[in-house]
Design a protein around this motif. Sequence first.
Motif, PDB file in Angstrom:
ATOM      1  N   CYS A  83       0.226  17.609 -53.045  1.00  0.00           N
ATOM      2  CA  CYS A  83       0.745  18.145 -54.321  1.00  0.00           C
ATOM      3  C   CYS A  83       0.385  19.615 -54.532  1.00  0.00           C
ATOM      4  O   CYS A  83       0.526  20.132 -55.632  1.00  0.00           O
ATOM      5  N   HIS A 108      -4.177  15.225 -55.951  1.00  0.00           N
ATOM      6  CA  HIS A 108      -4.743  14.007 -55.387  1.00  0.00           C
ATOM      7  C   HIS A 108      -6.020  14.312 -54.618  1.00  0.00           C
ATOM      8  O   HIS A 108      -6.141  15.357 -53.982  1.00  0.00           O
ATOM      9  N   SER A 118      -4.941   9.787 -57.654  1.00  0.00           N
ATOM     10  CA  SER A 118      -4.282  10.787 -58.493  1.00  0.00           C
ATOM     11  C   SER A 118      -5.288  11.279 -59.533  1.00  0.00           C
ATOM     12  O   SER A 118      -5.946  10.478 -60.200  1.00  0.00           O
TER      13      SER A 118
END
Length: 134
Positions: A83, A108, A118
Amino acid sequence: LLAFRSFQSSLDATAAQTIRADTTHCYSAAASSLLEMVCDAVVETNQDLRVKKHAASLGCILMMDNGESLAGSSLTNFIDDSCGLRNQVQAVRDQQPDNLSTDVLHGHLRDRLGNLISVVMYRVPYLSILGEVH
C-alpha cells in the motif's frame, strides 16, 4: 553568606531541572494515556522508527515470542509495502524535525508469521517543557 547563596542557587537550579523533567514525564504519560484509549498499541520511536522501549501490546499484534523485546527494533522491518506505506513513512521522515503536526499513515504490517495486518498509524509528536520534540 556567599557560600550559602552559591549552595542555594545550586539547589534552586537542581529543583527547577527536576520539576521540568517531572513535567515532561507527565506530558508524555498524559499523551500516551489518551492514545491508549483509542489505539491497540502505543509506542515511542525515534526518527528512524526504532522502538525506544518494549511495548507488549505491539508484540502481541506482531505475534512476537513472550521473551522477545521490540526495544531497538525498527518498525520498517514489519512493513508490507503493498500500500505504499514505506513512501508515507519516508515523507514523514523528510519533514522538518520541529514539525508538530500529526500524521496518519495507512498500510499493512506483517507479523512474525507473515500474516498481513491492516494498520492505521498515527505520528503524534509533542513538545516537552524543555522545548524538545518527542
